[in-house]
Design a protein around this motif. Structure first.
Motif, mmCIF file in Angstrom:
data_model
loop_
_atom_site.group_PDB
_atom_site.id
_atom_site.type_symbol
_atom_site.label_atom_id
_atom_site.label_comp_id
_atom_site.label_asym_id
_atom_site.label_seq_id
_atom_site.Cartn_x
_atom_site.Cartn_y
_atom_site.Cartn_z
ATOM 1 N N ARG A 124 0.851 -0.996 -0.401
ATOM 2 C CA ARG A 124 -0.052 -0.319 -0.246
ATOM 3 C C ARG A 124 0.723 1.283 0.235
ATOM 4 O O ARG A 124 0.309 2.143 -0.918
ATOM 5 N N LEU A 125 1.731 1.425 0.978
ATOM 6 C CA LEU A 125 2.694 2.763 0.823
ATOM 7 C C LEU A 125 3.734 2.755 -0.352
ATOM 8 O O LEU A 125 3.629 3.664 -0.715
ATOM 9 N N SER A 126 4.297 1.607 -0.663
ATOM 10 C CA SER A 126 5.134 1.814 -1.767
ATOM 11 C C SER A 126 3.950 2.287 -3.097
ATOM 12 O O SER A 126 4.472 3.155 -4.224
ATOM 13 N N SER A 127 2.858 1.624 -3.641
ATOM 14 C CA SER A 127 1.978 2.210 -4.684
ATOM 15 C C SER A 127 1.379 3.568 -4.098
ATOM 16 O O SER A 127 1.439 4.583 -5.208
ATOM 17 N N LEU A 128 1.157 4.333 -2.756
ATOM 18 C CA LEU A 128 0.805 5.607 -2.957
ATOM 19 C C LEU A 128 1.911 5.788 -3.000
ATOM 20 O O LEU A 128 2.167 7.137 -4.293
ATOM 21 N N ALA A 129 2.776 6.163 -2.754
ATOM 22 C CA ALA A 129 4.559 6.767 -3.521
ATOM 23 C C ALA A 129 4.123 6.678 -4.830
ATOM 24 O O ALA A 129 5.713 7.001 -4.975
ATOM 25 N N GLY A 130 4.776 5.250 -5.185
ATOM 26 C CA GLY A 130 5.200 5.249 -6.768
ATOM 27 C C GLY A 130 3.805 6.611 -7.594
ATOM 28 O O GLY A 130 5.130 6.760 -8.589
ATOM 29 N N VAL A 131 2.681 6.202 -7.658
ATOM 30 C CA VAL A 131 1.831 7.188 -8.038
ATOM 31 C C VAL A 131 2.448 8.299 -7.825
ATOM 32 O O VAL A 131 2.642 9.426 -9.088
ATOM 33 N N GLY A 132 2.964 8.943 -6.964
ATOM 34 C CA GLY A 132 4.005 10.068 -6.760
ATOM 35 C C GLY A 132 4.914 10.311 -7.285
ATOM 36 O O GLY A 132 4.826 11.471 -7.638
ATOM 37 N N LEU A 133 5.237 9.772 -7.715
ATOM 38 C CA LEU A 133 6.957 9.805 -8.006
ATOM 39 C C LEU A 133 6.396 9.714 -9.608
ATOM 40 O O LEU A 133 7.373 10.079 -10.266
ATOM 41 N N ILE A 134 5.696 8.707 -10.591
ATOM 42 C CA ILE A 134 5.491 8.925 -11.107
ATOM 43 C C ILE A 134 4.685 10.278 -12.084
ATOM 44 O O ILE A 134 4.716 11.042 -12.512
ATOM 45 N N GLY A 135 4.223 10.940 -11.025
ATOM 46 C CA GLY A 135 3.509 12.174 -11.344
ATOM 47 C C GLY A 135 4.759 13.046 -11.233
ATOM 48 O O GLY A 135 4.112 14.166 -11.871
ATOM 49 N N CYS A 136 5.275 13.023 -10.151
ATOM 50 C CA CYS A 136 6.407 13.867 -10.465
ATOM 51 C C CYS A 136 7.707 13.878 -11.636
ATOM 52 O O CYS A 136 7.540 15.318 -12.118
#
Lengths: 150, 150, 150
Positions: A124-136
Motif C-alpha cells: 500500500r505504501l509503495s503504491s501510493l508513493a509510486g503514484v506520487g513518483l510517476i506524477g513528479c
C-alpha cells in the motif's frame, strides 16, 4: 528554449535515497544467500521445486519473491526518482524514502512465508508513493514542453 | 544554492562504458539463444528442469544465471555509473570498465557448468569495483548537500 | 572543457515516453495478475510447471515472458533513452515511442500462446529502434570526448 539542469541541495537527498535502496538490496541478497544455505537451494536454481524440497515454498516465498520483486521495480523506481527529483527534489526524496521503507516491510512480510502478508504495509505504501513518483516525473516532462520561450 | 550539471570530457568515457556493457549483454543473450538451440530449452521456459532435460544444469548454470544475474545488477550499475560519474568521471569510468570486464569472466566462468567458478575473478573484481561505485555515488549526493551557499 | 547539460523542449517528450513505458508495464502486470487468477498460478510461483498445471504453457508464455522480458530490457532502454536524448531528443523520443508500441505488440503476440508470434512486429520494430537508441547514446558519449576546448 533550452533549460539548464540545475541540482538544488535537496537533490543530494534524492541521490542518497537511491544509495539507501542499493544497500537495502544488498541486505536482501544476503538474506537470500543465508536462506540458500539454510534450505539447501543451490545455484543455479532460482526457485526451489516443491516436490523436491519440503522448504521450497518458504525459500521461494520468504526470500526470492521479496528480493526479485524489488529488483523488478528498480529500473522504474530509479528513473522516476532521478527525473522527478529534477523538478520536485524534496517531494521525490520523501516518496523515495517511503518506498525504501515500504520495500523493507514487503520483504520481511514475505519472509513469514505467506504471500498475502506482502499486501499489507509494504504494497500500500509503495503504491501510493509510486503514484506520487510517476506524477513528479510526468510533471518534469511536461514542464519542459510548456516552458515559454523568452 | 543550485548546482549546474556540467559534464567533463571524461563523462564521455562513462557513457561509452555503459554502451560497452550494453553490447556485452547482447553478446550474452546470443550465447543464451545458442544454448537454447543446443540443449533444446525452448521459450517460454526460463530454467530447464533436471528431471526432464539431462543438460538442464548446464543450460541453467552456464548461460541463464550468467545472463540473468547480469540483468539483475544492471539498474544499480547504471545508476551508480551515471551519478557517480557526475563527480568522479575518470574513477567511475575505470571502475565501470572493470565491472564490465569482470562480468565477462563471470559469464564464461559460469559457462564451465560449475557455479563455484563464478566466485573467482568475476565476483571479486565486481565487488571491489561496486564498492567504489557506491562510494562515488554517495560522494556525489553528499557534495550537493554540503555545498556552501555563495 | 565542461559541457552544461541543457534540456531542450523535445527532452520533455523523452521523459513522457519513459512515463508511457511505465504505464505499459503496469498494464502488463495487471494482465499477469488476471492470468494468475484465471489459470490458478499463485505467488510465489513465477512460472507454472506443465506437469502440474494444464494451462502452464499458456500462463508462462502469454503473460509472464511478455512481462518479464519487458522488465529485462527496461534498464537498458531507460538508460539509452535518457542519455541519447541529451544529444538527439527528437529522434530518441520517436524511437522510444516505437519501442513502447512494439513492446505492446510483443506482449499481445506472446498472449496467443505461441512464442513464435513474438518474433513478428514486436521484435523487429524493437530491434531496429534499439539499434537507433544505442547509436544516439554512443553519439552522445563521443560528442563529449571530441568537444574542442575553447
Amino acid at each position: 528554449m533550452a533549460v539548464s539542469i540545475e541540482l538544488t541541495k535537496e537533490y543530494g537527498y534524492v541521490v542518497l535515497v537511491l544509495v539507501a535502496y542499493a544497500f537495502l538490496n544488498f541486505w536482501m541478497s544476503f538474506q537470500v544467500a543465508k536462506a540458500r544455505r539454510k534450505y539447501k537451494v543451490f545455484y543455479p536454481t532460482m526457485y526451489a521445486i516443491e516436490s523436491e524440497n519440503k522448504d521450497a515454498k518458504l525459500f521461494n516465498c520468504i526470500q526470492q519473491r521479496g528480493h526479485q520483486n524489488s529488483l523488478e521495480v528498480m529500473p522504474l523506481f530509479f528513473a522516476m526518482l532521478l527525473l522527478g527529483g529534477l523538478r520536485h527534489p524534496a517531494v521525490t526524496a520523501v516518496l523515495g524514502a517511503l518506498c525504501t521503507v515500504a520495500r523493507f516491510f514487503y520483504f520481511t512480510g514475505y519472509a513469514t512465508g505467506d504471500p498475502r502478508n506482502r499486501m499489507k504495509i509494504g504494497v500500500r505504501l509503495s503504491s501510493l508513493a509510486g503514484v506520487g513518483l510517476i506524477g513528479c516525473t510526468a510533471s518534469f516532462g511536461i514542464s519542459l514542453l510548456v516552458r515559454e520561450t523568452a
